[in-house]
Motif scaffolding. Structure first.
Motif, PDB file in Angstrom:
ATOM      1  N   GLN A   4       0.852  -1.184   0.000  1.00  0.00           N
ATOM      2  CA  GLN A   4       0.000   0.000   0.000  1.00  0.00           C
ATOM      3  C   GLN A   4       0.888   1.234   0.000  1.00  0.00           C
ATOM      4  OE1 GLN A   4      -3.522   0.102   0.085  1.00  0.00           O
ATOM      5  NE2 GLN A   4      -3.372   2.325  -0.121  1.00  0.00           N
ATOM      6  N   SER A   6       1.406   5.347  -0.105  1.00  0.00           N
ATOM      7  CA  SER A   6       0.699   6.547   0.320  1.00  0.00           C
ATOM      8  C   SER A   6       1.685   7.699   0.466  1.00  0.00           C
ATOM      9  CB  SER A   6      -0.024   6.302   1.648  1.00  0.00           C
ATOM     10  OG  SER A   6       0.915   6.000   2.661  1.00  0.00           O
ATOM     11  N   GLY A   8       1.546  10.728  -1.340  1.00  0.00           N
ATOM     12  CA  GLY A   8       1.631  11.650  -2.455  1.00  0.00           C
ATOM     13  C   GLY A   8       0.814  12.910  -2.210  1.00  0.00           C
ATOM     14  N   LEU A  19       6.990   9.492   0.854  1.00  0.00           N
ATOM     15  CA  LEU A  19       6.098   8.411   0.468  1.00  0.00           C
ATOM     16  C   LEU A  19       6.335   7.212   1.373  1.00  0.00           C
ATOM     17  CD1 LEU A  19       6.423   8.520  -3.432  1.00  0.00           C
ATOM     18  CD2 LEU A  19       4.943   9.879  -1.922  1.00  0.00           C
ATOM     19  N   THR A 115       0.656   6.303  -6.129  1.00  0.00           N
ATOM     20  CA  THR A 115       0.293   7.510  -5.403  1.00  0.00           C
ATOM     21  C   THR A 115       0.799   8.696  -6.226  1.00  0.00           C
ATOM     22  OG1 THR A 115       0.376   8.664  -3.272  1.00  0.00           O
ATOM     23  CG2 THR A 115       2.366   7.476  -3.922  1.00  0.00           C
ATOM     24  N   GLN A 116      -0.084   9.667  -6.441  1.00  0.00           N
ATOM     25  CA  GLN A 116       0.236  10.787  -7.333  1.00  0.00           C
ATOM     26  C   GLN A 116       1.091  11.821  -6.613  1.00  0.00           C
ATOM     27  OE1 GLN A 116      -0.772  11.443 -10.727  1.00  0.00           O
ATOM     28  NE2 GLN A 116       0.735  13.094 -10.481  1.00  0.00           N
TER      29      GLN A 116
END
Length: 121
Positions: A4, A6, A8, A19, A115-116
């Motif tokens: 997972q 995350s 971003g 990140l 994640t962007q």
């Protein structure tokens, strides 16, 4: 193992983001873990990887730092001095059988969702 990613977000040029790649299902302390990224219209590219040592793409060396916290089953990517060209979807991946922190993304067996990261100028 499930991954997972995350952390971003949107940041101005020169800023920082961290990140996280959290693993579940299995302890992945012995896995090689990598971060890669894909910008719109471009191929996915290697960013950094970690085993007992680390490897970085030339474009991020000196600005990004990959680390792991085995107690939390998590790998981090600290990104400093961000540039607009760092804008991409960032993915984490893990390899059960790799020995060294390879840049070859085809050697990674498990992938998290992206994640962007968007860096404004």
């Amino acid at each position: 193992v499930q991954l997972q990613a995350s952390g971003g977000g949107l940041v101005q040029a020169g800023g920082s983001l961290r990140l996280s790649c959290a693993a579940s299902g299995r302890t992945f302390n012995s896995y090689v873990v990598a971060w890669s990224r894909q910008a719109p219209g471009k191929e996915r590219e290697f960013v950094a990887s970690i085993s007992s040592s680390t490897r970085y793409a030339d474009s991020v060396r000196g600005r990004f730092t990959i680390s792991r916290d085995n107690a939390k089953n998590t790998v981090y990517l600290q990104m400093d001095s961000l540039r607009p060209e760092d804008t991409a979807v960032y993915y984490c991946a893990a390899s059960e059988f790799a020995i060294t922190p390879t840049y070859r993304l085809g050697q990674y067996d498990y992938w998290g969702q992206g994640t962007q990261v968007t860096v404004s100028s």
